[in-house]
Enzyme design. Structure first.
Site, PDB file in Angstrom:
ATOM      1  N   CYS A 176       0.726  -1.143  -0.076  1.00  0.00           N
ATOM      2  CA  CYS A 176       0.179  -0.219   0.027  1.00  0.00           C
ATOM      3  C   CYS A 176       0.925   1.115  -0.028  1.00  0.00           C
ATOM      4  CB  CYS A 176      -0.949  -0.020   1.174  1.00  0.00           C
ATOM      5  SG  CYS A 176      -2.316   1.008   0.864  1.00  0.00           S
TER       6      CYS A 176
ATOM      7  N   HIS B 238      -3.827  -5.252  -0.264  1.00  0.00           N
ATOM      8  CA  HIS B 238      -3.494  -5.879   1.161  1.00  0.00           C
ATOM      9  C   HIS B 238      -3.529  -7.407   1.201  1.00  0.00           C
ATOM     10  CE1 HIS B 238      -3.084  -2.178   3.810  1.00  0.00           C
ATOM     11  NE2 HIS B 238      -4.027  -1.568   2.678  1.00  0.00           N
TER      12      HIS B 238
ATOM     13  N   GLU C  57      -2.468  -9.076   3.529  1.00  0.00           N
ATOM     14  CA  GLU C  57      -2.600  -9.739   4.812  1.00  0.00           C
ATOM     15  C   GLU C  57      -3.987  -9.597   5.280  1.00  0.00           C
ATOM     16  OE1 GLU C  57      -3.279  -5.472   5.415  1.00  0.00           O
ATOM     17  OE2 GLU C  57      -1.809  -6.369   4.309  1.00  0.00           O
TER      18      GLU C  57
END
Length: 383
Positions: A276, A360, A362
Site C-alpha cells: 500500500c 493488502h 494480509e
C-alpha cells in the site's frame, strides 16, 4: 438517540442519528464496499484523517472483539453507516458496535441514505466533510467542511507511527518493547512448548502498519523488529535485517521526503517488500510519481491480475493515491494491474530484490488469494 448531521463541502447535508460519541469531527469522506470487517476498517491506521462510509446497509451485526483490532484502537476520523445493528449475533462478540464506538470516542452517524452519499462521492469524488452532534446548523457545518485540511500535502504518518523500536512476539500476540540488549523477549513456543527456531529477521518500517502484517511474518517463524517510519537507513541496517518491509499508512505519500530518502538508500542493500503506502514509497524512491485518485479503492472484492502469471486475485484494498504509470522509471516494471480501472497494483525492481503491491495480502476480513507474496519475500531473504 440524539440527532446528528453529516455535511459535505459541496453544500450537501445528511441528517441522521448519533450512534457513537458526542462531538464534531472533520475529514475526507470516503466509502468502503466490504460486507464484513468493519472493526478492521475502524482500527486501520491508513484511515487516519478520513470519515469512512460503509456501503453495506447494516453494520454491527457481529459486534466488536479485541481480537479483530488492527491497531491499539479506532483510527478513523468518523464513521457513517445506513443502520447500526442493535443485536450482536456472534459468540466472539465482547460488546455492541455502538458501545465500542462510544467507548473509544468515535463520532458516528446512521439513519441516512448511504446509497445517495456513495453515488455522490463516486460522481464528484471524495470530499471534505464534517459529522456533528453539537452543531446542527447546515450553513455552519458546510463552512466547516470547506475549511477541513483534506489529505493532500499532509504528513499523517507522524500521527500513527510508533515512537521507538518494538518487537512483535507471536507467543504473546502483542507488542512488547525491545529489552536493553535489543533482543526479543522469547521465541514463539512450538506445539509441545519447545521454542521454535526463528527464521529470517524482518525489520518493518511502520508508517501506520496493520497488526495482521507482523502476525503473518511471525506465523512464518520470522523475527520481526518494528521501527518508526521516520527511521533512517542506518537505523534500519543497525538491526541487521535479512529483509526490510515497508508498511501501509495514511494519506499522501509525496510529503514523506524522509521515508522516500530512506527507501532509496535501502534499495539494493536488502530485499524489500512494500504494501500500500509502502508500494507508493518504493515507487517514489525509484523516481516515479503518485497522484490522488477520484474516490480511491476501498473494499475486499477488488480484482487484480498478476501480469507474470496471468492469474486473477480478489483483493482487499484501501488507498486514495496511486502510482502514475507514465512516470515509472526504466528500472521498475509493472507486475499487477487492477481489472476495475487498470491502475498500477504492483511493481518489481529489475535489478534489485525489491517489489511491492498496492493492495493488502494480509487482510483479515478479506480474501486470501495473495498470501503467496509473503512466501515470495521469504524466498528473496533466503536467496
Amino acid at each position: 438517540m440524539s440527532p446528528a448531521k453529516l455535511a459535505l463541502e459541496d453544500g450537501t447535508v445528511f441528517a441522521g442519528r448519533s450512534i457513537g460519541a458526542a462531538g464534531e469531527v472533520d475529514g475526507e469522506v470516503c466509502f468502503n464496499t466490504s460486507m464484513t470487517g468493519y472493526q478492521e476498517v475502524l482500527t486501520d491506521p491508513s484511515y487516519r484523517g478520513q470519515i469512512v462510509t460503509m456501503t453495506y446497509p447494516q453494520i454491527g451485526n457481529y459486534g466488536a472483539s479485541a481480537a479483530d483490532a488492527e491497531s491499539a484502537g479506532p483510527q478513523v476520523a468518523g464513521f457513517v453507516v445506513r443502520e447500526e445493528s442493535r443485536i450482536a449475533s456472534n459468540f466472539r462478540s465482547e460488546q455492541a458496535l455502538g458501545d465500542y464506538l462510544r467507548g473509544h470516542g468515535v463520532v458516528a452517524i446512521d439513519g441516512l441514505d448511504t446509497r445517495a452519499l456513495v453515488r455522490k462521492l463516486r460522481s464528484a469524488g471524495a470530499m471534505r466533510g464534517v459529522i456533528s452532534t453539537t452543531d446542527l446548523d447546515d450553513a455552519s457545518l458546510v463552512a466547516k467542511a470547506k475549511k477541513s485540511p483534506g489529505l493532500v500535502g499532509r504528513d499523517l504518518v507522524r500521527e500513527v507511527t510508533p515512537s521507538e523500536p518494538l518487537v512483535w512476539t507471536e507467543r504473546l500476540s502483542a507488542w512488547t518493547n525491545l529489552d536493553a540488549s535489543g533482543s526479543d523477549s522469547g521465541a514463539p513456543e512450538g506445539p509441545l512448548g519447545r521454542p521454535e527456531p526463528l527464521g529470517p529477521h524482518v525489520v518493518a518500517l511502520d508508517f501506520g502498519m496493520k497488526w495482521n502484517i507482523p502476525r503473518h511474518f511471525a506465523g512464518r517463524n520470522c523475527r520481526v523488529t518494528v521501527v518508526p517510519g521516520t527511521a533512517s537507513a542506518a537505523d534500519i541496517l543497525a538491526h541487521e535485517p535479512d529483509g526490510v518491509f515497508l508498511s501501509n499508512g495514511p494519506g499522501d505519500p509525496e510529503p514523506l521526503d524522509y521515508a522516500i530518502k530512506t527507501v532509496g538508500e535501502l534499495v539494493g542493500q536488502k530485499p524489500i517488500f512494500g504494501i500500500c503506502l509502502g508500494h507508493q514509497l518504493l515507487s517514489l524512491a525509484c523516481g516515479a510519481k503518485t497522484f490522488k485518485m477520484k474516490f480511491g479503492h476501498r473494499g475486499s472484492n477488488h480484482p487484480v491480475q498478476d501480469l507474470t502469471t496471468g492469474k486473477v486475485e480478489i483483493t482487499c484494498q484501501n488507498h486514495g493515491f496511486a502510482v502514475d504509470p507514465e512516470s515509472l522509471p526504466s528500472e521498475l516494471e509493472v507486475t499487477h494491474r487492477s481489472l476495475n480501472d487498470g491502475s498500477v497494483e504492483g511493481v518489481s525492481h529489475k535489478s534489485a530484490p525489491a517489489f511491492s503491491v498496492q493492495y493488502h495480502p494480509e487482510a483479515s476480513a478479506g480474501p486470501h488469494d495473495s498470501h503467496y507474496l509473503f512466501e515470495r519475500f521469504l524466498e528473496s531473504m533466503r536467496a
